[in-house]
Design an enzyme around this catalytic site. Sequence first.
Site, PDB file in Angstrom:
ATOM      1  N   CYS A 124      -1.402 -32.898 -11.845  1.00 29.54           N
ATOM      2  CA  CYS A 124      -2.776 -32.421 -12.107  1.00 29.54           C
ATOM      3  C   CYS A 124      -3.065 -32.360 -13.599  1.00 29.54           C
ATOM      4  CB  CYS A 124      -2.968 -31.057 -11.469  1.00 29.54           C
ATOM      5  SG  CYS A 124      -1.748 -29.845 -11.982  1.00 29.54           S
ATOM      6  N   GLU A 177      -6.710 -23.821  -7.868  1.00 27.16           N
ATOM      7  CA  GLU A 177      -6.075 -24.650  -8.904  1.00 27.16           C
ATOM      8  C   GLU A 177      -6.289 -26.096  -8.475  1.00 27.16           C
ATOM      9  OE1 GLU A 177      -4.998 -23.484 -11.581  1.00 27.16           O
ATOM     10  OE2 GLU A 177      -4.479 -21.396 -11.208  1.00 27.16           O
TER      11      GLU A 177
HETATM   12  P1  NDP Z   1      -5.590 -31.683  -0.837  1.00 27.84           P
HETATM   13  O1  NDP Z   1      -6.775 -30.929  -1.299  1.00 27.84           O
HETATM   14  O2  NDP Z   1      -5.804 -32.833   0.049  1.00 27.84           O
HETATM   15  O3  NDP Z   1      -4.586 -30.707  -0.065  1.00 27.84           O
HETATM   16  C1  NDP Z   1      -4.023 -29.553  -0.633  1.00 27.84           C
HETATM   17  C2  NDP Z   1      -3.571 -28.619   0.468  1.00 27.84           C
HETATM   18  O4  NDP Z   1      -4.705 -28.104   1.155  1.00 27.84           O
HETATM   19  C3  NDP Z   1      -2.742 -29.317   1.538  1.00 27.84           C
HETATM   20  O5  NDP Z   1      -1.781 -28.401   2.012  1.00 27.84           O
HETATM   21  C4  NDP Z   1      -3.783 -29.628   2.592  1.00 27.84           C
HETATM   22  O6  NDP Z   1      -3.239 -29.855   3.858  1.00 27.84           O
HETATM   23  C5  NDP Z   1      -4.640 -28.392   2.540  1.00 27.84           C
HETATM   24  N1  NDP Z   1      -6.028 -28.530   2.983  1.00 27.84           N
HETATM   25  C6  NDP Z   1      -6.788 -29.647   3.050  1.00 27.84           C
HETATM   26  N2  NDP Z   1      -8.039 -29.319   3.474  1.00 27.84           N
HETATM   27  C7  NDP Z   1      -8.076 -27.984   3.654  1.00 27.84           C
HETATM   28  C8  NDP Z   1      -9.069 -27.046   4.077  1.00 27.84           C
HETATM   29  N3  NDP Z   1     -10.306 -27.423   4.393  1.00 27.84           N
HETATM   30  N4  NDP Z   1      -8.743 -25.731   4.146  1.00 27.84           N
HETATM   31  C9  NDP Z   1      -7.507 -25.316   3.794  1.00 27.84           C
HETATM   32  N5  NDP Z   1      -6.514 -26.144   3.418  1.00 27.84           N
HETATM   33  C10 NDP Z   1      -6.797 -27.467   3.329  1.00 27.84           C
HETATM   34  O7  NDP Z   1      -4.772 -32.084  -2.141  1.00 27.84           O
HETATM   35  P2  NDP Z   1      -3.475 -33.020  -2.219  1.00 27.84           P
HETATM   36  O8  NDP Z   1      -2.424 -32.487  -1.327  1.00 27.84           O
HETATM   37  O9  NDP Z   1      -3.917 -34.414  -2.069  1.00 27.84           O
HETATM   38  O10 NDP Z   1      -2.965 -32.749  -3.711  1.00 27.84           O
HETATM   39  C11 NDP Z   1      -3.399 -33.447  -4.813  1.00 27.84           C
HETATM   40  C12 NDP Z   1      -4.441 -32.649  -5.573  1.00 27.84           C
HETATM   41  O11 NDP Z   1      -3.904 -31.397  -5.989  1.00 27.84           O
HETATM   42  C13 NDP Z   1      -4.869 -33.356  -6.841  1.00 27.84           C
HETATM   43  O12 NDP Z   1      -6.269 -33.264  -6.966  1.00 27.84           O
HETATM   44  C14 NDP Z   1      -4.194 -32.546  -7.935  1.00 27.84           C
HETATM   45  O13 NDP Z   1      -4.842 -32.607  -9.182  1.00 27.84           O
HETATM   46  C15 NDP Z   1      -4.235 -31.156  -7.343  1.00 27.84           C
HETATM   47  N6  NDP Z   1      -3.247 -30.291  -7.976  1.00 27.84           N
HETATM   48  C16 NDP Z   1      -3.680 -29.273  -8.791  1.00 27.84           C
HETATM   49  C17 NDP Z   1      -2.767 -28.474  -9.467  1.00 27.84           C
HETATM   50  C18 NDP Z   1      -3.238 -27.350 -10.353  1.00 27.84           C
HETATM   51  O14 NDP Z   1      -2.427 -26.483 -10.671  1.00 27.84           O
HETATM   52  N7  NDP Z   1      -4.487 -27.324 -10.788  1.00 27.84           N
HETATM   53  C19 NDP Z   1      -1.323 -28.697  -9.350  1.00 27.84           C
HETATM   54  C20 NDP Z   1      -0.980 -29.778  -8.462  1.00 27.84           C
HETATM   55  C21 NDP Z   1      -1.908 -30.549  -7.808  1.00 27.84           C
HETATM   56  P3  NDP Z   1      -2.674 -31.336   4.252  1.00 27.84           P
HETATM   57  O15 NDP Z   1      -2.531 -32.145   3.010  1.00 27.84           O
HETATM   58  O16 NDP Z   1      -1.378 -31.052   4.866  1.00 27.84           O
HETATM   59  O17 NDP Z   1      -3.684 -31.931   5.155  1.00 27.84           O
END
Ligand code: NDP
Length: 480
Positions: free
Chosen positions: A259, A225
């Site tokens: 999002c 997502e």
């Molecule tokens: P990120 O992709 O930076 O992070 C999301 C999660 O993934 C965090 O817990 C992060 O850890 C973790 N993560 C980062 N890299 C990896 C990896 N290589 N492997 C596994 N896990 C990883 O997103 P954001 O937290 O910045 O969130 C914002 C984004 O989320 C926006 O693009 C938004 O549109 C999207 N979003 C989508 C939704 C949907 O339903 N489509 C709903 C809500 C948000 P950590 O941050 O702790 O480093």
Amino acid sequence: MTMTTMIAPVENASVQEIERKFQKAREAFEMWRVYPLAERIRRIQLFWKELFRRKEELIQILHKETGKPMAEIQTMEIVGSQLILKYFLRNASRILRDQPAVAPWLFFNKKAYVRYIPRGVIGIITPWNFPFIIPLGDSLPALIAGNAVILKPSEWTAQTALFVERVFTSSGLFPEGLFQVLSGDGRVGEQVVEKSDMIVFTGSTQSGKKVAVKAAEQLKPFVLELGGKHPMIVLNDAPLRRTVQAAVWGGLANCGQLCVGVERIFVEKEIAQPFVEMIRKEMKLLRQNLSGEETDLGRFIFPGQMEVVQKHLEDAREKGAEVTGGEVVDEQNFLMKPAVVFPAKPEMLVMQEETFGPVLPIMAVSSAEEALYLSNSNPLGLAASIWTRDRSYAERLAYNLEAGLISINDLLSHYVICSLPFGGFKQSGFSRRHGEEGLRQFCQTQSVLIHDWPAQAGEIWWFPYQKWKTRLVSFLNRLS
Ligand code: NDP
């Protein structure tokens, strides 16, 4: 209420902790999977009651962690989660019970059905923008379906998840280790992908691609997502007052960190000027502070996000747009005034990349077709909306919009109408959460075929092959 911000990432879980928690989760899964579905539902319901009893504590943690207005915490995080949970509690037994399958006439003496077997340990990885509704909304259906869950929340908003874990564990309703939180950054996330039986990832498109590669290497199922770039298409006959209010709320709610939030507005040129004026006026009425009460706009949740948004605004100025608002009000507390960018142009960052902040870029277009073309020119395709009084025209136009979530004269509500599968086209995601498919995906589909009678006789299509038997099979097949 005091002005408090709690902006510090949690530390990474150690390798030993990760190992230990997965081991526990596997043991808990073996116990939980044999509970009848009705009993699993009953216990989740009791857990929810307990969590709700401690709602005030939860709200305080959420507010501290995110700086969201109380109204947003109550409506989006709490009421939204209730709506999702209610859907699953009310529909899970229908969706997950064995489904009889109709076998072709040739197999009249057999019974066939489909059943849903839990997958094991589900790894749920979530972002910082909705620390309660996203983790809960994915974890509870996974648990109802009979799985164990390891949740890796964003390192920036782990306190909410840790609180939920404490309530879950102390409820005494579940096998130990059935729902656990692993704190840390993306490196811990990678371990969760590595060790789980299925991944549900919510986050940026960039990280989602990495998760997909890792999961594909191990051939394990994953749901992605990802980001969005909601185009709002405003036609000449739009109900203007509602459209303006919707644009402002749809783009600035949750401080624009949504999002599905409005990220681009395409408005027909005849009404563009009055539309922009009305938007600017409406935005002036918004209140902004960190107290949570008597406020409409909160702060950025993730400290780095304000920089991204400022960079987008600077780029828009350089490329000739007028930017109203957008001033940093309080650098330490990540407060920024909402901004309008007009006239926005396709080559600007605000029109190309996810801005994820309180910014409304507006571009005048000469027709609905031009708006459709520009909307689809972005690689993201999560949410989109069309604003017009001509509903059937909007429905036809929407068919060609490359987005998984379409609204007509409405926006942002798909997530909490849980019977609607939620997810995006193109680079906004893969697979869907919510709805029947959103629950069944937490299970493996097992197709069962049982021979009824006669008990001793073999089938005519078995060995030895003989011409008369082959002809008989064809004849019987033609009869059906
Ligand atoms: P990120 O992709 O930076 O992070 C999301 C999660 O993934 C965090 O817990 C992060 O850890 C973790 N993560 C980062 N890299 C990896 C990896 N290589 N492997 C596994 N896990 C990883 O997103 P954001 O937290 O910045 O969130 C914002 C984004 O989320 C926006 O693009 C938004 O549109 C999207 N979003 C989508 C939704 C949907 O339903 N489509 C709903 C809500 C948000 P950590 O941050 O702790 O480093």
